[in-house]
Design an enzyme around this catalytic site. Sequence first.
Site, mmCIF file in Angstrom:
data_model
loop_
_atom_site.group_PDB
_atom_site.id
_atom_site.type_symbol
_atom_site.label_atom_id
_atom_site.label_comp_id
_atom_site.label_asym_id
_atom_site.label_seq_id
_atom_site.Cartn_x
_atom_site.Cartn_y
_atom_site.Cartn_z
ATOM 1 N N SER A 136 -21.745 30.401 -27.180
ATOM 2 C CA SER A 136 -20.864 31.487 -26.731
ATOM 3 C C SER A 136 -19.751 30.862 -25.904
ATOM 4 O O SER A 136 -19.999 30.119 -24.962
ATOM 5 C CB SER A 136 -21.649 32.539 -25.948
ATOM 6 O OG SER A 136 -22.429 31.958 -24.955
ATOM 7 N N GLY A 178 -14.910 33.734 -28.259
ATOM 8 C CA GLY A 178 -15.924 34.213 -29.189
ATOM 9 C C GLY A 178 -17.102 33.270 -29.322
ATOM 10 O O GLY A 178 -17.611 32.763 -28.316
ATOM 11 N N GLY A 214 -17.061 32.540 -24.362
ATOM 12 C CA GLY A 214 -16.278 33.507 -23.581
ATOM 13 C C GLY A 214 -15.252 34.204 -24.450
ATOM 14 O O GLY A 214 -15.580 34.720 -25.527
ATOM 15 N N ALA A 215 -13.994 34.187 -24.008
ATOM 16 C CA ALA A 215 -12.927 34.882 -24.730
ATOM 17 C C ALA A 215 -12.668 34.274 -26.111
ATOM 18 O O ALA A 215 -12.066 34.911 -26.979
ATOM 19 C CB ALA A 215 -11.649 34.857 -23.906
ATOM 20 N N GLY A 275 -23.762 37.222 -22.576
ATOM 21 C CA GLY A 275 -24.515 36.234 -23.353
ATOM 22 C C GLY A 275 -25.842 36.811 -23.843
ATOM 23 O O GLY A 275 -26.294 36.504 -24.949
ATOM 24 N N ASP A 276 -26.473 37.649 -23.020
ATOM 25 C CA ASP A 276 -27.746 38.254 -23.413
ATOM 26 C C ASP A 276 -27.530 39.251 -24.553
ATOM 27 O O ASP A 276 -28.343 39.341 -25.472
ATOM 28 C CB ASP A 276 -28.392 38.945 -22.216
ATOM 29 C CG ASP A 276 -28.592 37.977 -21.058
ATOM 30 O OD1 ASP A 276 -28.804 36.772 -21.325
ATOM 31 O OD2 ASP A 276 -28.504 38.418 -19.897
#
Lengths: 311, 311
Positions: free
Chosen positions: B222, B227, B224-225, B253-254
Amino acid sequence: MIITVTLNAALDVTYRVPSLRPHTTHRVLDIAERPGGKGLNVARVLADLGHHTVVTGFAGGPAGDELRRRLAAVTRADLLTDALVPTAGPTRRTVGVVDAASGDTTMFNEPGPTVSPAEWASFVEVYRSLLASGEAGAVALCGSLPPGVPVGAYAELVREARSAGVFALLDTSGEPLRRGLAARPDLIKPNADELAGLTGFSEPARAARDARRRGARAVAASLGAEGMLAVTEEGLWRALPPGRLTGNPTGAGDSAVAGLLSGVVEELPWPRRLARAVALSAATVVAPAAGEYDRAVYEELLPQVKVDAAG
Amino acid sequence: MIITVTLNAALDVTYRVPSLRPHTTHRVLDIAERPGGKGLNVARVLADLGHHTVVTGFAGGPAGDELRRRLAAVTRADLLTDALVPTAGPTRRTVGVVDAASGDTTMFNEPGPTVSPAEWASFVEVYRSLLASGEAGAVALCGSLPPGVPVGAYAELVREARSAGVFALLDTSGEPLRRGLAARPDLIKPNADELAGLTGFSEPARAARDARRRGARAVAASLGAEGMLAVTEEGLWRALPPGRLTGNPTGAGDSAVAGLLSGVVEELPWPRRLARAVALSAATVVAPAAGEYDRAVYEELLPQVKVDAAG
């Protein structure tokens, strides 16, 4: 037996963190939890001084359960009776974050539970039956009022104590103090700020005399490093600790209340009540754990407190 | 049925204060409490997506009781089964103090309880019986390890899942991740920092390939912005959300883990798993409550996520 009333009890939680930095994430190094709220602090010291003490007020929810468990585990738990009244709402936590680098504390105080009219009525019934037991020598009414409790609550509780012939000490501030005075409590124990807030006078002796005119039979004002000033129908006293003490003042005022009240039920003269209050207060400031007092320091300081009649 | 494992569960507490000022006293305006810990967040989203989910790990003490009460009251509690194993030590609280003026959060994370060898053995037994039930389609192993749990715990749990033929996703960091890889988990979902920490490579595609060499069968990172980036035996994909979203990344993230795992048990192809993960993650960032996702935003974003095969 002494009754202490804590309407807005709390579970005091202390988090030690390496260093407090706003807007970051902190690993808590260790956690301490203790029963909190002024009346519970007073009760612990009274029990430690050998007085059978009954605590009442409110406790509810997980924090209330934890508070009661911890109350049952204090040093002199054999002398403490838990007569707290359950609330549906949860007892508040107060979280103190101690910066291990600087020693400074940042406090986060949860709001208390809203007390329902039925819960208030249950409490008043418990309180009345404690007063009527014939065993109560004095009652300490301590701290702020939780939401839902009438602002004139302390006036009602002082009246109940007086009509049962039980000595009533009131230790609160603001409007609850102002209203409570109307019922003529036997003693109030404001600090300098509370006394000034009540009377508008910043000079403690003048303010204490004014507080007596407003209804308090006696005033014992805690003045921090300046010790205590008492104005009673017998006169005026100043009690000074020997030298300046540094440490954590949390709970020092509650220890002073315990000193005064133990002196009342033991029928000590005013100067000895004040000496005890000042020595306990100082022994609380120097103790490493907030709200605890150092027994050895107390015993060492007690004969050194200077009490002067003045006025 | 999907199993989520949260060995270091928490009761997440949020305090809103008017403005955070270190070394002063704050009145908490309001309090929110929710079951916390990565595996529990994953489980809530999975249940919301319609998957029967069994949560296990540890819970104990007053905060553990509160966590379980709140878990039983989530929106799709009918799809959540509580198989948490009791510990003698109390479940940790994480206290987030939100400055109402700036919106910034300051976190205080209590240490978890120390898990005894007997408690660990009880957990492993519960975990094995869940795997052996024949109903488990996948397991998510999430978050840090509490004191007392062996650092190789995730390797053991991955091995158990693999020998039961159950797909194992591992979402942790540091040494527990490093050790867990040795047991060849089917999928890991590190963020950019965790991936760089594991492999020493800061370029995500290179780092993800390296993580596969270290034992992960597939890597969905992951970013963040940016993707997500996935490297699997079938190839490499990049999944991008439509436009930049602002909000609170807690739990994003979960939600991504829940998206991936729901796609696995529904046997969706990789691009659809990634689209779901990215849309859920974005819908979590924009939701007003930390760790919740906005269903309408999720459904709106899902068809807009761009997934490209690249390499």
